[in-house]
Design a protein around this motif. Structure first.
Motif, PDB file in Angstrom:
ATOM      1  N   SER A   1       0.822  -1.217   0.000  1.00 28.28           N
ATOM      2  CA  SER A   1       0.000   0.000   0.000  1.00 28.28           C
ATOM      3  C   SER A   1       0.852   1.262   0.000  1.00 28.28           C
ATOM      4  O   SER A   1       0.430   2.315  -0.481  1.00 28.28           O
TER       5      SER A   1
ATOM      6  N   ALA B   1       0.241   3.965  -2.800  1.00 32.23           N
ATOM      7  CA  ALA B   1      -0.084   5.358  -2.465  1.00 32.23           C
ATOM      8  C   ALA B   1       0.717   6.340  -3.308  1.00 32.23           C
ATOM      9  O   ALA B   1       0.233   7.432  -3.629  1.00 32.23           O
TER      10      ALA B   1
ATOM     11  N   VAL C   1      -5.878   7.005   0.981  1.00 27.49           N
ATOM     12  CA  VAL C   1      -5.865   5.579   0.653  1.00 27.49           C
ATOM     13  C   VAL C   1      -6.382   4.752   1.831  1.00 27.49           C
ATOM     14  O   VAL C   1      -5.965   4.932   2.977  1.00 27.49           O
TER      15      VAL C   1
END
Length: 200
Positions: free
Chosen positions: A110, A114, A122
């Motif tokens: 992630s 991002a 996010v």
């Protein structure tokens, strides 16, 4: 209610769309090949799901992204500024069809994702269940199927948590991305593919 877009019409994107359609929630789904290639799919899902361009889907208040990892940069290039809108990271850092892990250089997925959606809030969600379970009725054996979510923006997380609840799942907030996203990322995290049910 917030408008919803879906970027990616693979297994997870389709499962999310079917889950929304079961509750009559409208959304626009897009792929790299254009909305005309999705006509049969949206007809099979239901009238609340429309096919659109990547730009149309990306312009919604909440945008779920579920794209093959190597295709993410291309899918997200040239889209409107995110301007604080919520982007759901439903991606896994593997290369289909061999399911080979991607070398992220020590970062979690992630964190890498991002960087591709600058200015977005996010939230990691909808990636840890098998697509068929995500698409199925979340009422399971007298309880509610569990969905995990995490993020660094409290309001964004609250909105996704509310959506998860509206869809009939039981949401569990795993905290910030640095903690929660690591727990649900596949491969590497301990929580993917666990089919958990919460009993009241």
């Amino acid at each position: 209610m917030n408008s919803i877009g879906i970027i990616g019409a693979g297994n997870i994107g389709q499962a999310f769309a079917r889950t929304l359609a079961r509750k009559g929630i409208e959304a626009t789904i897009a792929n790299s090949r254009g909305p005309e290639t999705l006509a049969e799919l949206v007809t099979s899902i239901g009238p609340s799901i429309k096919a659109g361009t990547l730009q149309e889907a990306a312009a919604k208040d909440i945008v779920l992204v579920a794209v093959n990892w190597s295709k993410l940069p291309g899918a997200l290039a040239g889209l409107p500024d995110w301007n604080g809108r919520i982007v759901i990271d439903a991606n896994n850092s593997i290369e289909a069809p061999l399911f080979k892990p991607v070398d992220l250089g020590g970062r979690f997925s992630s964190e890498v994702f991002a960087d591709l959606v600058p200015g977005a809030r996010v939230v990691k969600a909808f990636n840890h269940l098998l697509a068929q379970l995500l698409a199925d009725d979340p009422a399971a054996e007298g309880g509610k199927r569990v969905l995990f979510y995490s993020g660094d923006d409290a309001q964004a997380k609250a909105e996704i948590g509310a959506l998860i609840g509206r869809l009939g799942f039981h949401g569990i907030d795993l905290g910030p991305l640095a903690l929660g996203a690591r727990l649900v990322q596949f491969p590497g995290g301990p929580l993917p593919v666990l089919n958990l049910v919460r009993f009241e």
